[in-house]
Design a protein around this motif. Structure first.
Motif, PDB file in Angstrom:
ATOM      1  N   ASP A  72      16.101 -19.699 141.101  1.00 57.76           N
ATOM      2  CA  ASP A  72      15.508 -19.177 142.172  1.00 57.76           C
ATOM      3  C   ASP A  72      15.722 -17.878 142.898  1.00 57.76           C
ATOM      4  O   ASP A  72      16.139 -17.591 143.896  1.00 57.76           O
ATOM      5  CB  ASP A  72      17.133 -20.118 143.230  1.00 57.76           C
ATOM      6  CG  ASP A  72      18.316 -19.264 142.617  1.00 57.76           C
ATOM      7  OD1 ASP A  72      18.342 -19.062 142.143  1.00 57.76           O
ATOM      8  OD2 ASP A  72      19.397 -20.025 143.204  1.00 57.76           O
ATOM      9  N   ASN A  73      15.791 -17.322 142.437  1.00 62.29           N
ATOM     10  CA  ASN A  73      15.712 -15.939 142.482  1.00 62.29           C
ATOM     11  C   ASN A  73      14.935 -14.838 141.829  1.00 62.29           C
ATOM     12  O   ASN A  73      14.767 -14.926 141.081  1.00 62.29           O
ATOM     13  CB  ASN A  73      17.024 -15.229 142.152  1.00 62.29           C
ATOM     14  CG  ASN A  73      17.051 -13.843 142.673  1.00 62.29           C
ATOM     15  OD1 ASN A  73      16.525 -12.922 142.735  1.00 62.29           O
ATOM     16  ND2 ASN A  73      18.576 -13.134 142.178  1.00 62.29           N
ATOM     17  N   PRO A  74      13.652 -13.942 142.737  1.00 60.34           N
ATOM     18  CA  PRO A  74      12.919 -13.408 142.183  1.00 60.34           C
ATOM     19  C   PRO A  74      13.293 -12.186 140.515  1.00 60.34           C
ATOM     20  O   PRO A  74      12.337 -12.205 139.999  1.00 60.34           O
ATOM     21  CB  PRO A  74      12.243 -12.469 143.085  1.00 60.34           C
ATOM     22  CG  PRO A  74      12.545 -13.229 144.644  1.00 60.34           C
ATOM     23  CD  PRO A  74      13.693 -14.056 144.296  1.00 60.34           C
ATOM     24  N   ALA A  75      14.690 -12.016 141.015  1.00 58.78           N
ATOM     25  CA  ALA A  75      14.715 -10.878 140.188  1.00 58.78           C
ATOM     26  C   ALA A  75      14.788 -11.837 138.663  1.00 58.78           C
ATOM     27  O   ALA A  75      15.487 -11.093 137.796  1.00 58.78           O
ATOM     28  CB  ALA A  75      16.586  -9.951 140.389  1.00 58.78           C
ATOM     29  N   ASP A  76      15.022 -12.936 138.401  1.00 60.44           N
ATOM     30  CA  ASP A  76      15.444 -13.865 137.208  1.00 60.44           C
ATOM     31  C   ASP A  76      13.902 -13.917 136.270  1.00 60.44           C
ATOM     32  O   ASP A  76      13.952 -14.372 135.711  1.00 60.44           O
ATOM     33  CB  ASP A  76      16.375 -15.189 137.483  1.00 60.44           C
ATOM     34  CG  ASP A  76      17.541 -14.316 138.615  1.00 60.44           C
ATOM     35  OD1 ASP A  76      17.990 -13.364 137.744  1.00 60.44           O
ATOM     36  OD2 ASP A  76      18.325 -15.128 138.820  1.00 60.44           O
ATOM     37  N   ILE A  77      12.766 -13.899 137.297  1.00 59.19           N
ATOM     38  CA  ILE A  77      11.467 -14.420 136.805  1.00 59.19           C
ATOM     39  C   ILE A  77      11.631 -13.789 135.334  1.00 59.19           C
ATOM     40  O   ILE A  77      10.603 -14.384 134.232  1.00 59.19           O
ATOM     41  CB  ILE A  77      10.533 -13.310 137.560  1.00 59.19           C
ATOM     42  CG1 ILE A  77      10.064 -14.790 138.868  1.00 59.19           C
ATOM     43  CG2 ILE A  77       9.341 -13.567 136.905  1.00 59.19           C
ATOM     44  CD1 ILE A  77       9.636 -14.074 139.893  1.00 59.19           C
ATOM     45  N   GLY A  78      11.755 -12.155 135.366  1.00 59.88           N
ATOM     46  CA  GLY A  78      11.097 -12.228 133.751  1.00 59.88           C
ATOM     47  C   GLY A  78      12.770 -12.081 132.581  1.00 59.88           C
ATOM     48  O   GLY A  78      12.172 -12.485 131.958  1.00 59.88           O
ATOM     49  N   GLY A  79      13.442 -13.037 132.886  1.00 65.61           N
ATOM     50  CA  GLY A  79      14.480 -13.562 131.376  1.00 65.61           C
ATOM     51  C   GLY A  79      14.164 -14.094 131.746  1.00 65.61           C
ATOM     52  O   GLY A  79      14.431 -14.662 130.894  1.00 65.61           O
ATOM     53  N   VAL A  80      12.977 -15.727 133.071  1.00 65.95           N
ATOM     54  CA  VAL A  80      13.140 -16.882 132.438  1.00 65.95           C
ATOM     55  C   VAL A  80      11.580 -17.195 131.436  1.00 65.95           C
ATOM     56  O   VAL A  80      11.528 -17.654 130.216  1.00 65.95           O
ATOM     57  CB  VAL A  80      12.767 -17.190 133.657  1.00 65.95           C
ATOM     58  CG1 VAL A  80      11.960 -18.287 133.293  1.00 65.95           C
ATOM     59  CG2 VAL A  80      14.477 -17.714 133.864  1.00 65.95           C
ATOM     60  N   VAL A  81      11.078 -15.456 131.747  1.00 63.21           N
ATOM     61  CA  VAL A  81      10.119 -15.478 131.175  1.00 63.21           C
ATOM     62  C   VAL A  81      10.179 -14.641 128.994  1.00 63.21           C
ATOM     63  O   VAL A  81       9.083 -15.244 128.825  1.00 63.21           O
ATOM     64  CB  VAL A  81       8.572 -15.216 131.627  1.00 63.21           C
ATOM     65  CG1 VAL A  81       7.205 -14.103 130.795  1.00 63.21           C
ATOM     66  CG2 VAL A  81       8.139 -15.865 133.069  1.00 63.21           C
ATOM     67  N   ASP A  82      10.898 -14.366 129.692  1.00 59.93           N
ATOM     68  CA  ASP A  82      12.064 -13.668 128.253  1.00 59.93           C
ATOM     69  C   ASP A  82      11.913 -14.607 126.990  1.00 59.93           C
ATOM     70  O   ASP A  82      12.431 -14.443 126.304  1.00 59.93           O
ATOM     71  CB  ASP A  82      12.899 -12.612 128.791  1.00 59.93           C
ATOM     72  CG  ASP A  82      12.083 -11.161 128.955  1.00 59.93           C
ATOM     73  OD1 ASP A  82      10.833 -10.808 128.345  1.00 59.93           O
ATOM     74  OD2 ASP A  82      12.461 -10.220 129.553  1.00 59.93           O
ATOM     75  N   GLY A  83      12.877 -15.370 128.403  1.00 59.02           N
ATOM     76  CA  GLY A  83      13.920 -16.842 127.467  1.00 59.02           C
ATOM     77  C   GLY A  83      12.657 -17.443 126.602  1.00 59.02           C
ATOM     78  O   GLY A  83      12.361 -18.410 125.503  1.00 59.02           O
ATOM     79  N   ILE A  84      11.973 -17.381 127.836  1.00 63.85           N
ATOM     80  CA  ILE A  84      10.447 -18.129 126.902  1.00 63.85           C
ATOM     81  C   ILE A  84       9.576 -17.970 125.731  1.00 63.85           C
ATOM     82  O   ILE A  84       9.626 -18.881 124.871  1.00 63.85           O
ATOM     83  CB  ILE A  84       9.518 -19.060 127.932  1.00 63.85           C
ATOM     84  CG1 ILE A  84      10.651 -19.912 128.920  1.00 63.85           C
ATOM     85  CG2 ILE A  84       8.238 -20.106 127.586  1.00 63.85           C
ATOM     86  CD1 ILE A  84       9.898 -20.143 130.524  1.00 63.85           C
ATOM     87  N   ALA A  85       9.121 -16.630 126.177  1.00 62.80           N
ATOM     88  CA  ALA A  85       8.259 -16.175 125.190  1.00 62.80           C
ATOM     89  C   ALA A  85       9.555 -15.564 123.615  1.00 62.80           C
ATOM     90  O   ALA A  85       8.481 -15.943 122.861  1.00 62.80           O
ATOM     91  CB  ALA A  85       8.089 -14.843 126.069  1.00 62.80           C
ATOM     92  N   GLY A  86      10.545 -15.609 124.258  1.00 62.87           N
ATOM     93  CA  GLY A  86      11.161 -15.283 122.472  1.00 62.87           C
ATOM     94  C   GLY A  86      11.988 -16.313 122.514  1.00 62.87           C
ATOM     95  O   GLY A  86      12.627 -16.322 121.030  1.00 62.87           O
ATOM     96  N   SER A  87      11.584 -18.237 122.726  1.00 62.43           N
ATOM     97  CA  SER A  87      12.109 -19.098 121.443  1.00 62.43           C
ATOM     98  C   SER A  87      11.285 -19.848 120.479  1.00 62.43           C
ATOM     99  O   SER A  87      10.199 -19.063 119.981  1.00 62.43           O
ATOM    100  CB  SER A  87      11.459 -20.180 123.061  1.00 62.43           C
ATOM    101  OG  SER A  87      10.474 -20.281 122.894  1.00 62.43           O
ATOM    102  N   SER A  88      12.216 -20.150 119.830  1.00 59.10           N
ATOM    103  CA  SER A  88      12.103 -20.452 118.694  1.00 59.10           C
ATOM    104  C   SER A  88      10.905 -21.643 118.650  1.00 59.10           C
ATOM    105  O   SER A  88      10.802 -22.989 119.693  1.00 59.10           O
ATOM    106  CB  SER A  88      12.824 -21.215 117.800  1.00 59.10           C
ATOM    107  OG  SER A  88      12.452 -21.630 116.625  1.00 59.10           O
ATOM    108  N   THR A  89      10.310 -21.531 117.866  1.00 59.75           N
ATOM    109  CA  THR A  89       8.728 -22.159 117.599  1.00 59.75           C
ATOM    110  C   THR A  89       9.169 -23.900 116.663  1.00 59.75           C
ATOM    111  O   THR A  89       8.182 -25.200 116.590  1.00 59.75           O
ATOM    112  CB  THR A  89       7.656 -21.825 117.207  1.00 59.75           C
ATOM    113  OG1 THR A  89       7.605 -21.820 116.228  1.00 59.75           O
ATOM    114  CG2 THR A  89       7.158 -21.131 118.431  1.00 59.75           C
ATOM    115  N   THR A  90      10.392 -23.568 116.339  1.00 59.61           N
ATOM    116  CA  THR A  90      11.026 -24.771 114.923  1.00 59.61           C
ATOM    117  C   THR A  90      11.902 -25.921 116.029  1.00 59.61           C
ATOM    118  O   THR A  90      12.595 -26.162 116.554  1.00 59.61           O
ATOM    119  CB  THR A  90      11.489 -24.428 114.066  1.00 59.61           C
ATOM    120  OG1 THR A  90      12.587 -23.975 114.445  1.00 59.61           O
ATOM    121  CG2 THR A  90      10.795 -23.741 112.886  1.00 59.61           C
TER     122      THR A  90
END
Length: 104
Positions: free
Chosen positions: A86-104
């Motif tokens: 709900d905040n443009p400033a959080d976009i990078g953190g959300v994408v970082d969280g998904i990109a850095g997630s575990s695939t297992t």
């Protein structure tokens, strides 16, 4: 002291900003629609390396509805990442969280 301009964005504008950032990083942010099932997140974010997560986009200051909270819990119970943005400033953190997630 210099004034900082605060720019209000709509939910649609925030969603487009998310899509653009995901694409910039080599991923895809598909509109997620599940006919007959209310409350699913707005976007299915797929990042390089098999990383994925769901994102519910809300206008700044708005909260998820009860059926959206229920779907979030169901998806998280299956082991998926689910973010509420709900905040443009959080976009990078959300994408970082998904990109850095575990695939297992």
């Amino acid at each position: 002291m210099e004034e900082i301009e605060v720019i209000e964005v709509t939910e649609k504008e925030l969603e487009l900003m998310l899509v653009k950032e995901v694409k910039r990083r080599g991923g895809r942010a598909y509109k997620f629609i599940s006919p007959g099932l209310n409350g699913v997140p707005d976007r299915l974010v797929l990042m390089p390396g098999g990383k994925m997560g769901f994102v519910e986009v809300k206008a700044p200051g708005k909260k998820m509805r009860p059926n959206q909270i229920k779907r979030k819990g169901e998806l998280e119970g299956l082991g998926f990442l689910v973010y509420c943005l709900d905040n443009p400033a959080d976009i990078g953190g959300v994408v970082d969280g998904i990109a850095g997630s575990s695939t297992t």
